[in-house]
Design an enzyme around this catalytic site. Sequence first.
Site, PDB file in Angstrom:
ATOM      1  N   LYS A 147       0.818  -1.208   0.000  1.00  0.00           N
ATOM      2  CA  LYS A 147       0.000   0.000   0.000  1.00  0.00           C
ATOM      3  C   LYS A 147       0.862   1.274   0.000  1.00  0.00           C
ATOM      4  O   LYS A 147       2.062   1.207   0.283  1.00  0.00           O
ATOM      5  CB  LYS A 147      -0.901  -0.013   1.247  1.00  0.00           C
ATOM      6  CG  LYS A 147      -1.913  -1.152   1.269  1.00  0.00           C
ATOM      7  CD  LYS A 147      -2.815  -1.032   2.495  1.00  0.00           C
ATOM      8  CE  LYS A 147      -3.899  -2.099   2.496  1.00  0.00           C
ATOM      9  NZ  LYS A 147      -4.879  -1.887   3.568  1.00  0.00           N
TER      10      LYS A 147
ATOM     11  N   TYR B  47     -12.874  -3.207  -2.748  1.00  0.00           N
ATOM     12  CA  TYR B  47     -13.356  -3.045  -1.376  1.00  0.00           C
ATOM     13  C   TYR B  47     -14.888  -3.049  -1.312  1.00  0.00           C
ATOM     14  O   TYR B  47     -15.483  -2.429  -0.423  1.00  0.00           O
ATOM     15  CB  TYR B  47     -12.809  -1.739  -0.779  1.00  0.00           C
ATOM     16  CG  TYR B  47     -11.336  -1.808  -0.420  1.00  0.00           C
ATOM     17  CD1 TYR B  47     -10.820  -2.859   0.335  1.00  0.00           C
ATOM     18  CD2 TYR B  47     -10.455  -0.810  -0.824  1.00  0.00           C
ATOM     19  CE1 TYR B  47      -9.467  -2.932   0.657  1.00  0.00           C
ATOM     20  CE2 TYR B  47      -9.096  -0.869  -0.493  1.00  0.00           C
ATOM     21  CZ  TYR B  47      -8.618  -1.926   0.244  1.00  0.00           C
ATOM     22  OH  TYR B  47      -7.286  -1.991   0.580  1.00  0.00           O
TER      23      TYR B  47
ATOM     24  N   ASN C 201      -2.031   0.258   6.932  1.00  0.00           N
ATOM     25  CA  ASN C 201      -1.523  -0.998   7.492  1.00  0.00           C
ATOM     26  C   ASN C 201      -0.644  -1.790   6.524  1.00  0.00           C
ATOM     27  O   ASN C 201      -0.613  -3.013   6.545  1.00  0.00           O
ATOM     28  CB  ASN C 201      -2.679  -1.842   8.060  1.00  0.00           C
ATOM     29  CG  ASN C 201      -3.677  -2.263   6.992  1.00  0.00           C
ATOM     30  OD1 ASN C 201      -3.564  -1.854   5.846  1.00  0.00           O
ATOM     31  ND2 ASN C 201      -4.635  -3.097   7.358  1.00  0.00           N
TER      32      ASN C 201
ATOM     33  N   HIS D  26      -2.131  -5.273   1.763  1.00  0.00           N
ATOM     34  CA  HIS D  26      -3.397  -6.002   1.608  1.00  0.00           C
ATOM     35  C   HIS D  26      -3.024  -7.418   1.230  1.00  0.00           C
ATOM     36  O   HIS D  26      -2.140  -7.637   0.403  1.00  0.00           O
ATOM     37  CB  HIS D  26      -4.264  -5.400   0.501  1.00  0.00           C
ATOM     38  CG  HIS D  26      -5.375  -6.330   0.099  1.00  0.00           C
ATOM     39  ND1 HIS D  26      -6.545  -6.416   0.829  1.00  0.00           N
ATOM     40  CD2 HIS D  26      -5.462  -7.258  -0.889  1.00  0.00           C
ATOM     41  CE1 HIS D  26      -7.318  -7.354   0.274  1.00  0.00           C
ATOM     42  NE2 HIS D  26      -6.685  -7.871  -0.769  1.00  0.00           N
TER      43      HIS D  26
ATOM     44  N   GLU E 232      -9.096 -11.592  -7.123  1.00  0.00           N
ATOM     45  CA  GLU E 232      -8.276 -10.382  -6.972  1.00  0.00           C
ATOM     46  C   GLU E 232      -7.088 -10.378  -7.929  1.00  0.00           C
ATOM     47  O   GLU E 232      -6.721  -9.334  -8.476  1.00  0.00           O
ATOM     48  CB  GLU E 232      -7.789 -10.268  -5.523  1.00  0.00           C
ATOM     49  CG  GLU E 232      -8.936  -9.977  -4.554  1.00  0.00           C
ATOM     50  CD  GLU E 232      -8.490  -9.890  -3.096  1.00  0.00           C
ATOM     51  OE1 GLU E 232      -7.321 -10.214  -2.786  1.00  0.00           O
ATOM     52  OE2 GLU E 232      -9.322  -9.482  -2.275  1.00  0.00           O
TER      53      GLU E 232
HETATM   54  P1  CMP Z   1      -7.197  -4.511   3.892  1.00  0.00           P
HETATM   55  O1  CMP Z   1      -6.518  -5.801   4.248  1.00  0.00           O
HETATM   56  O2  CMP Z   1      -6.694  -3.795   2.700  1.00  0.00           O
HETATM   57  O3  CMP Z   1      -8.759  -4.782   3.700  1.00  0.00           O
HETATM   58  C1  CMP Z   1      -9.722  -3.808   3.917  1.00  0.00           C
HETATM   59  C2  CMP Z   1      -9.139  -2.560   4.482  1.00  0.00           C
HETATM   60  O4  CMP Z   1     -10.069  -1.664   5.004  1.00  0.00           O
HETATM   61  C3  CMP Z   1      -8.242  -2.926   5.645  1.00  0.00           C
HETATM   62  O5  CMP Z   1      -7.087  -3.529   5.154  1.00  0.00           O
HETATM   63  C4  CMP Z   1      -8.073  -1.584   6.317  1.00  0.00           C
HETATM   64  O6  CMP Z   1      -6.997  -0.873   5.754  1.00  0.00           O
HETATM   65  C5  CMP Z   1      -9.380  -0.893   5.972  1.00  0.00           C
HETATM   66  N1  CMP Z   1     -10.290  -0.777   7.104  1.00  0.00           N
HETATM   67  C6  CMP Z   1     -11.054  -1.734   7.637  1.00  0.00           C
HETATM   68  N2  CMP Z   1     -11.763  -1.236   8.665  1.00  0.00           N
HETATM   69  C7  CMP Z   1     -11.448   0.082   8.761  1.00  0.00           C
HETATM   70  C8  CMP Z   1     -11.850   1.139   9.614  1.00  0.00           C
HETATM   71  N3  CMP Z   1     -12.727   0.936  10.603  1.00  0.00           N
HETATM   72  N4  CMP Z   1     -11.311   2.351   9.417  1.00  0.00           N
HETATM   73  C9  CMP Z   1     -10.427   2.569   8.413  1.00  0.00           C
HETATM   74  N5  CMP Z   1     -10.001   1.596   7.573  1.00  0.00           N
HETATM   75  C10 CMP Z   1     -10.504   0.368   7.753  1.00  0.00           C
END
Ligand code: CMP
Length: 154
Positions: free
Chosen positions: A10, A50, A113, A116, A127
């Site tokens: 990311k 998403y 984070n 993904h 995906e």
């Molecule tokens: P990812 O593994 O990319 O899959 C979905 C993403 O949504 C997750 O990582 C987070 O980065 C994001 N995400 C999920 N819940 C929240 C939240 N409550 N607030 C902000 N981002 C979120």
Amino acid sequence: MKEKTLVILKPSCVVRGLVGEVTKRFEQKGLQLVGMKMCQLTDEQLSEHYGQHKGKPFFQQLKDAMMVTPVVVCCYEGVDAVEVVRNMAGTTNGRKSPMGTIRGDLCMSFQENIVHTSDSKENAEIELKRFFKPEEIFSYELPQCSFIYAADEV
Ligand code: CMP
């Protein structure tokens, strides 16, 4: 059986200079890199990717954060690769993810984070098709394969 999984490095990974650190972990584990490219994701791609978060308050913010810079999309292959990669990434919230995991070691955020990772074999297939053309996924011999797996594991 070997399987393939998607990893997206990311913007938080790219901007913080963690691409080498994260890909090093997958390489050292024994996962095989079979696809990798830098790309600028679009709102359309992210709305599909998403889709399960559509309507949630953080939906647009999440998509915007994924478009701030280009990302690096990777395809890794290995036995149980989906589960292995997911365990290596850790839990979504970096503040709570166990030490030793990518998120636990490298980030402090729910959204920012680092990676993904596909959450199931079925979703990995969907995906990978979303982000890679068939000719961008490669197949090549791993001479060290017999030192990564026993004969009956592959
Ligand atoms: P990812 O593994 O990319 O899959 C979905 C993403 O949504 C997750 O990582 C987070 O980065 C994001 N995400 C999920 N819940 C929240 C939240 N409550 N607030 C902000 N981002 C979120």
